[in-house]
Motif scaffolding. Structure first.
Motif, PDB file in Angstrom:
ATOM      1  N   GLU A  36      19.154  20.111  16.933  1.00 43.95           N
ATOM      2  CA  GLU A  36      20.823  21.006  15.975  1.00 43.95           C
ATOM      3  C   GLU A  36      20.989  20.481  14.980  1.00 43.95           C
ATOM      4  OE1 GLU A  36      23.684  19.633  18.967  1.00 43.95           O
ATOM      5  OE2 GLU A  36      23.347  20.877  20.054  1.00 43.95           O
ATOM      6  N   ARG A  37      20.029  18.954  14.545  1.00 43.08           N
ATOM      7  CA  ARG A  37      20.363  18.081  13.440  1.00 43.08           C
ATOM      8  C   ARG A  37      18.932  18.431  12.533  1.00 43.08           C
ATOM      9  NH1 ARG A  37      20.000  13.595  16.690  1.00 43.08           N
ATOM     10  NH2 ARG A  37      18.026  12.912  15.925  1.00 43.08           N
ATOM     11  N   GLY A  38      17.753  19.452  12.925  1.00 41.71           N
ATOM     12  CA  GLY A  38      17.320  20.036  11.895  1.00 41.71           C
ATOM     13  C   GLY A  38      15.585  19.132  13.039  1.00 41.71           C
ATOM     14  N   ASP A  39      15.847  17.852  13.348  1.00 40.50           N
ATOM     15  CA  ASP A  39      14.879  16.927  14.059  1.00 40.50           C
ATOM     16  C   ASP A  39      13.177  17.428  14.652  1.00 40.50           C
ATOM     17  OD1 ASP A  39      15.810  14.812  12.919  1.00 40.50           O
ATOM     18  OD2 ASP A  39      16.502  14.050  14.476  1.00 40.50           O
ATOM     19  N   LEU A  40      13.964  19.331  15.129  1.00 37.39           N
ATOM     20  CA  LEU A  40      13.131  19.781  15.520  1.00 37.39           C
ATOM     21  C   LEU A  40      13.261  21.524  15.294  1.00 37.39           C
ATOM     22  CD1 LEU A  40      13.186  18.803  19.058  1.00 37.39           C
ATOM     23  CD2 LEU A  40      11.160  17.999  18.101  1.00 37.39           C
ATOM     24  N   GLU A  41      12.087  22.002  15.246  1.00 35.51           N
ATOM     25  CA  GLU A  41      12.693  23.806  15.268  1.00 35.51           C
ATOM     26  C   GLU A  41      13.705  24.280  15.835  1.00 35.51           C
ATOM     27  OE1 GLU A  41      11.000  25.220  12.771  1.00 35.51           O
ATOM     28  OE2 GLU A  41       9.017  23.938  11.816  1.00 35.51           O
ATOM     29  N   ALA A  42      13.817  25.369  15.015  1.00 34.69           N
ATOM     30  CA  ALA A  42      14.984  26.057  15.405  1.00 34.69           C
ATOM     31  C   ALA A  42      14.833  26.804  17.346  1.00 34.69           C
ATOM     32  CB  ALA A  42      16.002  26.836  15.164  1.00 34.69           C
ATOM     33  N   ASP A  43      13.511  27.155  17.542  1.00 36.32           N
ATOM     34  CA  ASP A  43      12.858  27.984  18.090  1.00 36.32           C
ATOM     35  C   ASP A  43      12.027  26.494  19.020  1.00 36.32           C
ATOM     36  OD1 ASP A  43      10.543  27.342  16.907  1.00 36.32           O
ATOM     37  OD2 ASP A  43      10.383  29.248  16.628  1.00 36.32           O
ATOM     38  N   GLU A  44      12.160  25.484  18.853  1.00 38.78           N
ATOM     39  CA  GLU A  44      11.743  24.589  20.475  1.00 38.78           C
ATOM     40  C   GLU A  44      11.524  25.084  21.709  1.00 38.78           C
ATOM     41  OE1 GLU A  44       8.796  22.395  20.758  1.00 38.78           O
ATOM     42  OE2 GLU A  44       9.205  22.113  18.730  1.00 38.78           O
ATOM     43  N   ASP A  45      11.330  24.680  22.557  1.00 40.63           N
ATOM     44  CA  ASP A  45      11.709  24.508  23.987  1.00 40.63           C
ATOM     45  C   ASP A  45      12.253  23.668  24.498  1.00 40.63           C
ATOM     46  OD1 ASP A  45      11.618  25.045  26.172  1.00 40.63           O
ATOM     47  OD2 ASP A  45      10.085  27.135  26.910  1.00 40.63           O
ATOM     48  N   VAL A  46      13.035  23.252  24.351  1.00 40.04           N
ATOM     49  CA  VAL A  46      13.107  21.811  24.576  1.00 40.04           C
ATOM     50  C   VAL A  46      13.335  22.169  26.103  1.00 40.04           C
ATOM     51  CG1 VAL A  46      15.069  20.932  22.615  1.00 40.04           C
ATOM     52  CG2 VAL A  46      15.778  22.290  24.327  1.00 40.04           C
ATOM     53  N   ASP A  71       4.521  14.659  16.371  1.00 41.41           N
ATOM     54  CA  ASP A  71       4.337  15.315  16.131  1.00 41.41           C
ATOM     55  C   ASP A  71       5.268  16.833  15.793  1.00 41.41           C
ATOM     56  OD1 ASP A  71       2.167  14.159  15.942  1.00 41.41           O
ATOM     57  OD2 ASP A  71       0.838  14.958  17.933  1.00 41.41           O
ATOM     58  N   ARG A  72       6.055  17.173  16.711  1.00 40.89           N
ATOM     59  CA  ARG A  72       6.350  18.743  16.480  1.00 40.89           C
ATOM     60  C   ARG A  72       8.093  18.084  15.771  1.00 40.89           C
ATOM     61  NH1 ARG A  72       4.427  21.723  16.667  1.00 40.89           N
ATOM     62  NH2 ARG A  72       6.522  23.348  17.142  1.00 40.89           N
ATOM     63  N   VAL A  73       8.121  16.965  15.215  1.00 46.51           N
ATOM     64  CA  VAL A  73       9.101  16.621  14.299  1.00 46.51           C
ATOM     65  C   VAL A  73       8.904  16.862  13.261  1.00 46.51           C
ATOM     66  CG1 VAL A  73      10.500  14.294  14.038  1.00 46.51           C
ATOM     67  CG2 VAL A  73      10.318  14.954  15.987  1.00 46.51           C
ATOM     68  N   GLU A  74       7.508  16.026  12.901  1.00 45.85           N
ATOM     69  CA  GLU A  74       6.001  15.973  11.949  1.00 45.85           C
ATOM     70  C   GLU A  74       6.749  17.451  11.652  1.00 45.85           C
ATOM     71  OE1 GLU A  74       5.824  13.345   9.856  1.00 45.85           O
ATOM     72  OE2 GLU A  74       7.295  12.266  11.248  1.00 45.85           O
TER      73      GLU A  74
END
Length: 219
Positions: free
Chosen positions: A156-166, A206-209
């Motif tokens: 939600e903060r944008g640290d991960l992509e919007a389509d990231e499968d959390v 790595d996904r955050v980067e």
């Protein structure tokens, strides 16, 4: 609908004395089942550890299967509550590393003996007791949800992509924790646990980067 005996047990446990007795039995049973397994724990074992009578155990829990179900719920709830301050803030790489390293320190302190309380129950009961398996699945789902909630806040903060499968990331980390603990238990060395969880957390980092790079490329 509850049976008459279930209603009686619930009423007895609602009194202060009843709650204390029930809690003492439950705590003793949880300790014994962790130390020597469910199959290796008898009602007389619990009687001796809890300083309780067989009639009290059957009164509050019905039978050993009912006692085991209560232990599963107890272990799941207690472990979550013990770590609640950290679990409620698993929304950064540093927080994930601190939480997982805390477990590694606890493993070091006991020389990796015993493993995970819930994982040990799952290994013993999942294939032989369908109702226990469902209770354990509920317990693990609570852990997964805590991890997933933190990752969702990162998304939600944008640290991960919007389509990231959390959800997938949370499952991977939980699997690394449980598998790493098992390998550490048999090796009496927390290194496998640390390696397993760090590989997953490194992947999340790595996904955050990658998400940060995408933002910079598309301001």
């Amino acid at each position: 609908m509850q049976t008459r005996s279930e209603r009686t047990r619930g009423k007895a446990a609602s009194t202060e004395g009843g709650r204390r007795t029930r809690d003492r039995i439950l705590h003793a049973a949880a300790e014994l089942m962790f130390q020597q397994g469910v199959a290796g724990t008898s009602i007389p074992d619990v009687q001796r550890r809890a300083r309780a009578s067989a009639s009290q155990i059957y009164h509050y829990f019905g039978d050993k299967k009912g006692l085991t179900a209560a232990v599963i719920e107890y272990q799941s709830t207690v472990k979550l509550e013990q770590q609640r301050p950290l679990l409620d803030h698993l929304d950064s790489i540093d927080a994930l590393r601190a939480w997982c390293e805390g477990a590694a320190v606890r493993l070091d302190a006991v020389h990796c003996a015993g493993g995970c309380e819930i994982g040990s129950l799952a290994s013993e009961l999942s294939d032989v007791d369908p109702s226990a398996r469902l209770g354990l699945a509920t317990g693990f789902a609570a852990w997964q949800n805590a991890i997933e909630s933190g990752l969702a806040r990162m998304r939600e903060r944008g640290d991960l992509e919007a389509d990231e499968d959390v959800s997938a990331l949370a499952v991977a980390l939980l699997a690394a924790i449980q598998g790493g603990m098992l390998l550490s238990q048999v090796n009496r060395d927390a290194t496998p646990y640390r390696r397993a969880v760090n590989v997953v957390i490194d992947h999340i980092a790595d996904r955050v980067e990658a998400a940060r790079g995408a933002r910079l490329a598309n301001p």
